[in-house]
Every structure is written in structure tokens, then in C-alpha cells.
Design a protein around this motif. Structure first.
Motif, mmCIF file in Angstrom:
data_model
loop_
_atom_site.group_PDB
_atom_site.id
_atom_site.type_symbol
_atom_site.label_atom_id
_atom_site.label_comp_id
_atom_site.label_asym_id
_atom_site.label_seq_id
_atom_site.Cartn_x
_atom_site.Cartn_y
_atom_site.Cartn_z
ATOM 1 N N ALA A 82 44.282 28.067 34.825
ATOM 2 C CA ALA A 82 45.250 28.068 34.287
ATOM 3 C C ALA A 82 46.299 29.487 34.829
ATOM 4 N N GLY A 83 45.668 30.258 35.571
ATOM 5 C CA GLY A 83 46.564 30.971 36.493
ATOM 6 C C GLY A 83 47.067 30.465 37.401
ATOM 7 N N GLN A 84 46.288 29.467 38.403
ATOM 8 C CA GLN A 84 46.649 28.511 39.391
ATOM 9 C C GLN A 84 47.894 27.931 38.844
ATOM 10 N N GLU A 85 47.557 26.824 38.108
ATOM 11 C CA GLU A 85 49.025 26.156 37.446
ATOM 12 C C GLU A 85 50.190 26.965 37.177
ATOM 13 N N SER A 86 49.993 28.210 36.451
ATOM 14 C CA SER A 86 50.941 28.084 36.477
ATOM 15 C C SER A 86 51.919 29.349 37.348
ATOM 16 N N GLY A 87 50.842 29.402 37.942
ATOM 17 C CA GLY A 87 51.296 30.487 39.134
ATOM 18 C C GLY A 87 51.275 31.578 39.764
ATOM 19 N N LEU A 88 51.370 31.611 38.427
ATOM 20 C CA LEU A 88 50.925 33.270 38.780
ATOM 21 C C LEU A 88 49.875 33.912 39.836
ATOM 22 N N PHE A 89 48.587 32.910 39.676
ATOM 23 C CA PHE A 89 46.969 33.453 40.642
ATOM 24 C C PHE A 89 47.331 32.436 41.746
ATOM 25 N N THR A 90 47.071 33.692 42.917
ATOM 26 C CA THR A 90 47.136 32.755 44.119
ATOM 27 C C THR A 90 46.563 31.114 43.995
ATOM 28 N N ALA A 91 45.720 30.078 44.657
ATOM 29 C CA ALA A 91 44.913 28.804 44.690
ATOM 30 C C ALA A 91 44.516 29.299 44.714
ATOM 31 N N ASP A 92 43.712 29.441 45.828
ATOM 32 C CA ASP A 92 42.772 29.560 46.143
ATOM 33 C C ASP A 92 41.416 30.210 46.662
ATOM 34 N N VAL A 93 41.021 31.264 45.017
ATOM 35 C CA VAL A 93 39.887 31.844 44.821
ATOM 36 C C VAL A 93 39.392 31.113 44.215
ATOM 37 N N ASP A 94 38.329 30.901 44.184
ATOM 38 C CA ASP A 94 36.724 30.489 43.360
ATOM 39 C C ASP A 94 35.678 31.072 42.834
ATOM 40 N N ALA A 95 35.701 30.590 41.186
ATOM 41 C CA ALA A 95 35.433 31.447 40.503
ATOM 42 C C ALA A 95 34.001 32.002 40.994
ATOM 43 N N VAL A 96 33.522 31.540 41.449
ATOM 44 C CA VAL A 96 31.726 32.530 41.807
ATOM 45 C C VAL A 96 32.171 33.245 42.546
ATOM 46 N N ASP A 97 33.104 33.187 43.536
ATOM 47 C CA ASP A 97 33.856 34.507 44.725
ATOM 48 C C ASP A 97 34.103 35.481 43.975
ATOM 49 N N LEU A 98 35.340 34.890 43.030
ATOM 50 C CA LEU A 98 35.449 35.726 41.615
ATOM 51 C C LEU A 98 34.104 36.622 41.280
ATOM 52 N N HIS A 99 33.456 35.859 40.648
ATOM 53 C CA HIS A 99 32.266 36.913 39.727
ATOM 54 C C HIS A 99 31.611 37.447 39.954
ATOM 55 N N ALA A 100 31.407 37.439 41.564
ATOM 56 C CA ALA A 100 30.529 37.846 42.735
ATOM 57 C C ALA A 100 31.315 39.621 42.748
ATOM 58 N N MET A 101 32.905 39.691 42.723
ATOM 59 C CA MET A 101 33.619 40.783 43.513
ATOM 60 C C MET A 101 33.608 41.264 42.207
ATOM 61 N N ILE A 102 33.315 40.751 41.055
ATOM 62 C CA ILE A 102 34.043 41.609 39.854
ATOM 63 C C ILE A 102 32.344 42.162 39.517
ATOM 64 N N SER A 103 31.696 41.712 39.610
ATOM 65 C CA SER A 103 29.823 42.340 39.686
ATOM 66 C C SER A 103 29.918 43.387 40.192
ATOM 67 N N SER A 104 29.658 43.080 41.884
ATOM 68 C CA SER A 104 29.680 44.172 42.682
ATOM 69 C C SER A 104 30.121 45.442 42.136
ATOM 70 N N PHE A 105 31.700 45.393 41.831
ATOM 71 C CA PHE A 105 31.609 47.024 41.219
ATOM 72 C C PHE A 105 31.227 47.457 40.406
ATOM 73 N N CYS A 106 30.796 46.558 39.911
ATOM 74 C CA CYS A 106 30.509 46.971 37.657
ATOM 75 C C CYS A 106 28.730 47.178 38.351
ATOM 76 N N PHE A 107 28.144 46.508 39.758
ATOM 77 C CA PHE A 107 26.458 46.171 39.962
ATOM 78 C C PHE A 107 26.433 47.917 40.498
ATOM 79 N N PHE A 108 27.050 48.241 41.247
ATOM 80 C CA PHE A 108 27.102 49.075 42.591
ATOM 81 C C PHE A 108 27.189 50.416 41.736
ATOM 82 N N ARG A 109 28.257 50.325 40.546
ATOM 83 C CA ARG A 109 28.242 51.858 39.825
ATOM 84 C C ARG A 109 27.287 52.191 39.145
ATOM 85 N N VAL A 110 26.570 51.187 38.443
ATOM 86 C CA VAL A 110 25.500 51.739 38.202
ATOM 87 C C VAL A 110 24.508 52.037 38.970
#
Lengths: 229, 229
Positions: A151-179
Motif C-alpha cells: 500500500a505504501g509503495q503504490e501510493s508513493g509514500l514508501f521507497t519501492a525497493d524494501v523487502d518485508a522480511v528485511d523490514l521485519h529484521a530491522m524492527i526486530s533488531s532494535f526490539c530484541f537488542f534492547r531486551v
DNA sequence: TGACTAACGTACCGGTTCGTACATTAGCGG
DNA sequence: CCGCTAATGTACGAACCGGTACGTTAGTCA
């Protein structure tokens, strides 16, 4: 005193397979999370249960299988939490931020789970590999991310070349590391990443980071790359 | 056969305290990183050394102190690497990206160190707390980050309200997670985060993320906050 | 060169810990 | 109400593992 000297037969049944099994799992989760796989003691788990060590082997077969069962249930919990996620009514930016916040909260609320994952990684995820249940669990969060990204990519809000698994890793990284690295980080840098007073700060920081990444214009020239001209 | 049956006295000295000590530390690092603190076996460490178990207790006192010594040396290595960091000639954006890349590379090149940190966190960083050496180590990388941030903020390139320790945590999160959780992530999502073919991709992703965060305009309204008006 | 000490090796101990053989009982179906 | 089986308890064993007592040798320095 509710009863004399015999074990308190509180809720009618004194033989309840499901209950005994669940209680062993509860205690084992805490013990494994506390001391690691090899540090955990089967006798200790048994002692903290209303049953005996014999039952652990009766229901699970051994220490290794018990740990696998603990992992399976722990991953089941997070899976259920992810399934309750409902962000379809939000715009992509708000949806991603909400997803990040839910992930953040879940990590904070389940430090034992984080420890179990760390422990399992020390053992090269061999229990996950051996488990049929965990092999086909597939994170529901990934589907959510995929929908939001599209949805974000189609509306032009988000950068197109972002992968779902990569983004999940990115979010998890921060949350995981902190704990997960709370203790070493605190000891070395004198800052408690899980300090309740800093909670809102780090939660906002994660959201800001993810949104900034998704909405930024990617600069074509990157240090380290050779083809600058 | 170089000699008959006696131990091969290869490099002159057969009694070299420093060498024996260092060899024990080398082997212990691998063994602890492989199996965790409780999973590691003192006998196994001794067996993989050219000396005997007696020497471990002679030089280090016990398993616990040996692990602490292993940690101290491992942290010393990263400290030295950080001290070699020289980004003062770069503009803030390039400097931060370079710092992120160096951190990224160091984590990738020292998976054993990552494992030791994970293990130490399972034990609530009690060895770090007990070590005088590790108490006063203070990351040189933090000083570098502070300098870059100040320069970037003064020039108006970076968002003003970013803290050096927080940024360090953010960069480390991604680098650490990728290596530490490689096995569970791979088993669950079918993607190897340390796949050499994906290395450049994730390295650039980290840099993009950090730069995007630092250069983004912070939106005042955030989902989850109440004071929207 | 002889003696003193740091450095090293061998053999072993005692407690711990996973696992099990064997005995027992609760509760349900017939 | 009786017997059958799932569920549970007890006691114990064998291997493992951290740690040590004791003996030995290499290297150095007076």
C-alpha cells in the motif's frame, strides 16, 4: 489450614494430565530462560512443580524434548499475538508505526521469550530444526508487513525497493537488542535500555527510525561503492 | 617423524608461560562461544590445548575466572579496533555511514564475540560486573559518534535531539541481531542474514537507515501519543 | 654447578545430574 | 463394583565434571 498433612486437593482432580503437563512447561520455561539449556537443571524444574521428575520424562521424554516443547509454546504465543494485529484501517505510515510499537511492546513484555531465542541461537537453532511444529509456523506479522508495504509503495509514500522480511529484521533488531543485551549494555555504558522512564523515548525512536527509512529518498552514491561516476 | 616419542619441542622453549596462557584463552574462547558457559567443558578446553587441565587452574583459578578472562580479551579486541577508527576527515553523513560499516564488518568478522556477549547476557552480565578491567573500558566508538553528531547537528544536517549512546545502540542492534539470531531467523523465515551474497545489501541498508533517521524531519504528531491538538 | 622456583603432568575424588527400574494409585469403562 | 490403564511417586545408578593433592622437570641465578 485447608487440609491436614496430605497434599491439598484443591480443584477436585488430583490427576490431571493436561494440568501437570502445562505446569511443567511453565516452570521449565522460567528455568531454561534463567540459566540456559545446559545451566537448567531437570531436578530444579521438578522441584518447583507439584509433581516429580518422573513426570517430565513421562510427558516429554527428556531434557532436550522438554526444551523443544518450551520453544514451541513460546513461539505459539507470539504467533497468536501477531494474529490479533489489525492495522488495515490505518494509513501506511501509521500502520507501520503501530506494527513497530506492537513488536516493541511484545518484546518488552516477554523477556523470557527473548532469552529462550538467544539460548536457541547459541545451540544453532537445532531444536527448531528438529521440530515439525516450528518448521511451519510462518510469522503472521510478515503478511501484515507485506500488505502495508505494498500500500505504501503504490501510493508513493514508501521507497519501492524494501523487502518485508528485511523490514521485519530491522524492527526486530532494535526490539530484541534492547531486551537481550540489556545487561551487558548497561554494565558497559551505564544505561538501562529497559528503564521504564526511557520506554516512551525508545518506542518513539524505533518508529521514527523505521518511518524515516521507508520515506527517505535513497541517495544513489554510497561510500564504499566504487562506481561513483 | 621429527622426534622419537617425546613431545615435539618445536620452537625452542618448551616452557613458556605467556604462550600457554594465550593458548588456553584461544581455545577457551572457541569452546565457550560454541557451547555456552555451562555447556563448555573444562576437560574439553584442556584437551584441545597442548597443556593440561591443571594449567587452567594454575593460571586462571577456575572456570568462572577463565570465562571472565575470555570476555576481557574479547572486549579488548573490539576496543582496539574502535581506536583505529578515523573518520574526522569525512563530512558527517559519510562519517556516520563509515562508522556503521565498520561496526557492521566487525560484528560479521567476530561471530564468536557476538556469542560470548549473548552468553554473558544470559548470565545477567555478572562476569562483567565482577571484572575491574571491563568496568572501566568505555567504548572509543562513543567518542567518535559524539564528535560526528555534534558536527552534523551544528551544520544543521542532523536532527538535533539524538543522543550518542542511543545511536550506538541503534547501529549495534542491527549488526548484532543479524549475527546473533542468524540461526533462529534462518530456520523460521528461510533467509540467511549472513549470506555473503546479501552482505552488501544489508550493509547499505544499515547505512541508509541510520542516515535517514538522522536527517529526517521529526513529525510532531506520533500515533500513541495523546496530545495531538 | 647446584639449588631454588616457576611451570607443568598424573591420577584421582566427591558431588552433581540426567535418566530409569520398580512400585503404586486414581479414576473410568463395563 | 471390579479390573484395567493412565498417571504418579520413590529410590537409585552410572557417568560426568569441576576441582585438587601430589609429584616432577625446566630454566635461571647466585
Amino acid at each position: 489450614m485447608t487440609s491436614v498433612d496430605e497434599p491439598a486437593r484443591s480443584n477436585g482432580r488430583i490427576r490431571d494430565a493436561a494440568r501437570t503437563r502445562a505446569e511443567i512447561l511453565d516452570v521449565a520455561t522460567r528455568e531454561f530462560a534463567r540459566a540456559g539449556y545446559d545451566g537448567a537443571r531437570v531436578d530444579e524444574i521438578a522441584a518447583r512443580t507439584r509433581t516429580t521428575k518422573r513426570m517430565i520424562y513421562y510427558y516429554f521424554g527428556g531434557k532436550e524434548q522438554l526444551f523443544t516443547a518450551v520453544l514451541e509454546r513460546a513461539y505459539g504465543v507470539i504467533r497468536e499475538a501477531e494474529q490479533e494485529l489489525d492495522v488495515d484501517h490505518l494509513d501506511p505510515v501509521a500502520a507501520i508505526r503501530r506494527l513497530a510499537e506492537v513488536t516493541f511492546d511484545h518484546h518488552e513484555q516477554h523477556p523470557d521469550f527473548i532469552r529462550l531465542v538467544s539460548i536457541e541461537n547459541i545451540h544453532d537453532a537445532e531444536h527448531i530444526a528438529a521440530s515439525e511444529k516450528l518448521g511451519r509456523i510462518g510469522s503472521p506479522a510478515l503478511d501484515v508487513i507485506r500488505r502495508i508495504l505494498t500500500a505504501g509503495q503504490e501510493s508513493g509514500l514508501f521507497t519501492a525497493d524494501v523487502d518485508a522480511v528485511d523490514l521485519h529484521a530491522m524492527i526486530s533488531s532494535f526490539c530484541f537488542f534492547r531486551v537481550a543485551n540489556r545487561h551487558t549494555f548497561g554494565a558497559l555504558f551505564g544505561r538501562d535500555l529497559v528503564d521504564p522512564g526511557q520506554r516512551a523515548h525508545y518506542r518513539a525512536m524505533l518508529g521514527d527510525m523505521v518511518i524515516a527509512y521507508l520515506t527517505a529518498e535513497r541517495s544513489p552514491d554510497r561510500s564504499g561503492d566504487r562506481h561513483t561516476s
